[in-house]
Motif scaffolding. Structure first.
Motif, PDB file in Angstrom:
ATOM      1  N   GLY A  56       1.210   1.732  -7.687  1.00 16.83           N
ATOM      2  CA  GLY A  56       2.116   2.540  -8.431  1.00 16.83           C
ATOM      3  C   GLY A  56       3.470   2.401  -8.591  1.00 16.83           C
ATOM      4  O   GLY A  56       4.093   1.485  -8.130  1.00 16.83           O
ATOM      5  N   TYR A  57       3.900   3.238  -9.165  1.00 21.89           N
ATOM      6  CA  TYR A  57       5.391   3.177  -9.515  1.00 21.89           C
ATOM      7  C   TYR A  57       6.343   3.247  -8.445  1.00 21.89           C
ATOM      8  O   TYR A  57       7.396   2.500  -8.561  1.00 21.89           O
ATOM      9  N   ASN A  58       6.169   4.117  -7.508  1.00 21.59           N
ATOM     10  CA  ASN A  58       6.935   4.042  -6.438  1.00 21.59           C
ATOM     11  C   ASN A  58       6.692   2.916  -5.188  1.00 21.59           C
ATOM     12  O   ASN A  58       7.303   2.989  -3.902  1.00 21.59           O
ATOM     13  N   SER A  59       5.857   2.211  -5.342  1.00 19.87           N
ATOM     14  CA  SER A  59       5.584   1.105  -4.347  1.00 19.87           C
ATOM     15  C   SER A  59       6.221   0.047  -4.388  1.00 19.87           C
ATOM     16  O   SER A  59       6.288  -0.998  -3.646  1.00 19.87           O
ATOM     17  N   VAL A  77       5.893  12.935 -11.237  1.00 19.47           N
ATOM     18  CA  VAL A  77       7.198  12.455 -10.693  1.00 19.47           C
ATOM     19  C   VAL A  77       7.712  11.133 -11.688  1.00 19.47           C
ATOM     20  O   VAL A  77       8.922  10.367 -11.203  1.00 19.47           O
ATOM     21  N   LEU A  78       7.118  10.631 -12.662  1.00 17.36           N
ATOM     22  CA  LEU A  78       7.434   9.659 -13.379  1.00 17.36           C
ATOM     23  C   LEU A  78       8.558  10.203 -14.305  1.00 17.36           C
ATOM     24  O   LEU A  78       8.720  11.291 -14.644  1.00 17.36           O
ATOM     25  N   LEU A 107      -0.573   4.876 -12.949  1.00 10.88           N
ATOM     26  CA  LEU A 107       0.442   5.806 -13.310  1.00 10.88           C
ATOM     27  C   LEU A 107       0.132   7.157 -13.527  1.00 10.88           C
ATOM     28  O   LEU A 107       1.052   7.955 -13.339  1.00 10.88           O
ATOM     29  N   ALA A 131      -1.771   8.991 -11.880  1.00 12.21           N
ATOM     30  CA  ALA A 131      -1.720   9.983 -10.557  1.00 12.21           C
ATOM     31  C   ALA A 131      -0.262  10.329 -10.118  1.00 12.21           C
ATOM     32  O   ALA A 131      -0.116  11.234  -9.573  1.00 12.21           O
ATOM     33  N   GLU A 132       0.784   9.646 -10.821  1.00 10.07           N
ATOM     34  CA  GLU A 132       1.966   9.907 -10.522  1.00 10.07           C
ATOM     35  C   GLU A 132       3.053  10.685 -11.348  1.00 10.07           C
ATOM     36  O   GLU A 132       4.052  10.955 -11.405  1.00 10.07           O
ATOM     37  N   ILE A 139       2.758  -2.517 -10.067  1.00 10.34           N
ATOM     38  CA  ILE A 139       2.070  -1.241 -10.489  1.00 10.34           C
ATOM     39  C   ILE A 139       0.658  -1.145  -9.999  1.00 10.34           C
ATOM     40  O   ILE A 139       0.182   0.043  -9.648  1.00 10.34           O
TER      41      ILE A 139
END
Length: 199
Positions: free
Chosen positions: A23-26, A113-114, A107, A109-110, A19
């Motif tokens: 980040g979350y989607n990485s 979409v979290l 997180l 920044a996201e 993370i």
């Protein structure tokens, strides 16, 4: 969180690093599987969903942060020194690359979409930190250690945002020294620069 199993702990630590890196989607469970040396099905046994895993990561991070701030309150009486201990912690982590970025800042920044339960934990961290900073600001103002230009709660938000911006700037420039360059004016503004300025 103290009863978490050793393997689950490895999964959490792996996710935390991934993370911070992107980040979350990485990342996916496949990335953790490769890093930890565990089958994806076994990860699902400990954490049924990615959201459940990341919520656990953030909840643990929040608890660590609360404990760290509580130690600062217990061991550092002077509010200026307390704030310098907080920024010094991050400066050291960025310099030695042990924790070059706040996981909740990454997180945040996201947030749009979290998953909702992850977003609640992320927002909770910022509320915890802002509350602590506001208490330190109020204490310092009452003792004449700070010259507050705005209410303590607003000063706290400015301080918090600048510290996180300094992390981002240090990462963008690839230079840990940028962190101190951005943060030091906060202490100038509060009336307590380092003797002789930044070296």
């Amino acid at each position: 969180m103290s009863n978490i199993s050793t393997k689950a702990d490895e999964i959490v630590q792996s996710a935390r690093g991934l993370i911070i890196a992107g980040g979350y989607n990485s990342f996916s469970f496949a990335d953790i599987s490769a890093e930890v040396g565990i089958r994806k099905a076994s990860i699902h046994h400990h954490f049924p969903t990615k959201a459940a895993l990341v919520r656990t990561v953030v909840a643990r991070y929040r608890e660590e942060a609360r404990q760290g701030l509580a130690r600062a309150d217990a061991n550092i009486a002077d509010p200026v020194a307390r704030l310098r201990a907080y920024t010094g912690f991050w400066e050291a982590c960025i310099t030695d690359n042990t924790a070059p970025f706040c996981i909740c800042a990454m997180l945040a920044a996201e947030l749009p979409v979290l998953p909702a339960d992850v977003a609640v934990e992320v927002r909770g961290h910022f509320r915890d930190l802002a509350s602590w900073l506001a208490a330190v600001m109020k204490h310092g103002g009452a003792e004449g250690r700070f010259v507050l230009q705005r209410p303590a709660a607003e000063e706290a938000l400015t301080f918090m945002a600048t510290v996180h911006g300094a992390m981002l700037s240090a990462r963008a420039y690839g230079d840990p020294k940028v962190f101190a360059t951005v943060v030091e004016p906060l202490f100038d503004r509060l009336g307590h620069p380092l003797p002789g300025g930044i070296t």
